[in-house]
Design an enzyme around this catalytic site. Sequence first.
Site, short mmCIF file in Angstrom:
data_model
loop_
_atom_site.label_atom_id
_atom_site.label_comp_id
_atom_site.label_asym_id
_atom_site.label_seq_id
_atom_site.Cartn_x
_atom_site.Cartn_y
_atom_site.Cartn_z
N ASN A 140 24.69 50.14 -8.31
CA ASN A 140 23.93 49.70 -9.49
C ASN A 140 23.83 48.18 -9.48
O ASN A 140 24.62 47.48 -10.10
CB ASN A 140 24.62 50.19 -10.77
CG ASN A 140 23.75 50.02 -12.00
OD1 ASN A 140 22.87 49.18 -12.03
ND2 ASN A 140 24.03 50.80 -13.02
N GLU A 141 22.84 47.68 -8.75
CA GLU A 141 22.71 46.24 -8.56
C GLU A 141 22.38 45.51 -9.86
O GLU A 141 22.87 44.40 -10.11
CB GLU A 141 21.64 45.94 -7.51
CG GLU A 141 21.98 46.45 -6.12
CD GLU A 141 23.27 45.85 -5.58
OE1 GLU A 141 23.56 44.67 -5.90
OE2 GLU A 141 23.99 46.54 -4.84
N ALA A 142 21.55 46.12 -10.71
CA ALA A 142 21.20 45.48 -11.98
C ALA A 142 22.43 45.29 -12.85
O ALA A 142 22.62 44.23 -13.47
CB ALA A 142 20.15 46.32 -12.72
N TYR A 172 26.93 41.89 -15.21
CA TYR A 172 28.34 41.61 -15.46
C TYR A 172 28.78 40.32 -14.77
O TYR A 172 29.61 39.58 -15.32
CB TYR A 172 29.21 42.78 -15.00
CG TYR A 172 28.99 44.03 -15.81
CD1 TYR A 172 29.09 44.00 -17.20
CD2 TYR A 172 28.67 45.24 -15.20
CE1 TYR A 172 28.88 45.14 -17.95
CE2 TYR A 172 28.46 46.38 -15.95
CZ TYR A 172 28.56 46.33 -17.33
OH TYR A 172 28.34 47.46 -18.07
N ARG A 175 15.80 43.62 -20.70
CA ARG A 175 15.57 42.20 -20.38
C ARG A 175 15.19 41.37 -21.60
O ARG A 175 14.39 40.43 -21.51
CB ARG A 175 14.51 42.05 -19.27
CG ARG A 175 14.87 42.77 -17.98
CD ARG A 175 13.93 42.39 -16.87
NE ARG A 175 14.21 43.16 -15.67
CZ ARG A 175 13.55 44.26 -15.33
NH1 ARG A 175 12.55 44.69 -16.08
NH2 ARG A 175 13.87 44.91 -14.23
N VAL A 184 27.69 51.68 -21.50
CA VAL A 184 26.84 50.52 -21.78
C VAL A 184 25.39 50.86 -21.39
O VAL A 184 25.12 51.16 -20.23
CB VAL A 184 27.30 49.28 -21.01
CG1 VAL A 184 26.48 48.07 -21.42
CG2 VAL A 184 28.79 49.04 -21.22
N CYS A 185 24.48 50.83 -22.34
CA CYS A 185 23.08 51.10 -22.02
C CYS A 185 22.16 50.47 -23.06
O CYS A 185 22.56 50.22 -24.19
CB CYS A 185 22.81 52.61 -21.91
SG CYS A 185 23.15 53.56 -23.40
N VAL A 186 20.92 50.23 -22.63
CA VAL A 186 19.89 49.65 -23.49
C VAL A 186 18.61 50.45 -23.28
O VAL A 186 18.28 50.82 -22.14
CB VAL A 186 19.64 48.16 -23.14
CG1 VAL A 186 18.44 47.61 -23.91
CG2 VAL A 186 20.88 47.33 -23.42
#
Length: 301
Positions: free
Chosen positions: A260-262, A267, A229, A221-223
């Site tokens: 990975n807090e973001a 999630y 945002r 999963v990546c953007v």
Amino acid sequence: MASLCYSPPSLLPSPVARSPSPPSHQLRFSRHPFFPETTNALGHVAEVTDAHAHRSRCVLAAFSRSSSSTCRTTTQLQQEEIPHHAFDSIVIADAVSDSELWATTRLRVECFYPLDPTVFAVEDQRRYLSEREFEALKERAAASSAGSNRVACINATIPLSELPKSFHDLRSKCKFSSGGEDRVVIGTLDLNQTMRLADELVGRRPEGIGADFARAYLSNVCVAKELQRKGIAYALMDRSKKIAREWGISDLYVHVAADNEAAKKLYSKSGFVYESDEPAWQARFLGRPRRILLWFGLSNI
């Protein structure tokens, strides 16, 4: 170009492929379902109208800038903002061509392998990683079409003409052609209908006979950083949940690095909850950050 990563990379071990096209239908969201009372969070409208390509067209309102992301470059240049009307042309759909799969691998390599641009032959390294993943994608596509477990590579794409020219790396590396139109992959994830992913924590639900058909995992999963945002990750997950339900999946999982807090925040807001975590010794043995396994029950939607 850097990217925003929401799940650990699983290039060669995890299965990825195209899924059968879903039937055409109408679907609208007036607000994002996980933010019913938050005015500065995501609101988007998803319109599923293209019966020929069976694609989801999503109108994504801008996300308020909040938590910091991972996979950032040390130097962050100011970029032009994409005009709001450009979000009308974002499409969330399965990858359907080799050229789109290649653009997908380029985005994933940029995200999960942020190489130092000053290193000698860095582009050769990126191309090697991209070619390795591309061939693995094609092999797993063939294996998936011949087997009982289905896999989908779900992408968010936008017309090249809608991206500012200042997004040079994104425009050049993640471009593909579809129906005579140049588009760019700006976000991606994999939906894997399987009991387990290689070298990853195994979900506990459901149990008993038929569990291999009713369990699925999200991965890769990546953007693109230039479009973080903006609600793209949420739209990708919404689409993957819908496809999973059509497949008869009851329990959806995702692995995330413990630091990975973001990603954990993303999630959590999407309804995933903690189920288990990887022992520290196993993470050390595999030479990676410790993983956490999160669960989402599709009966909840």
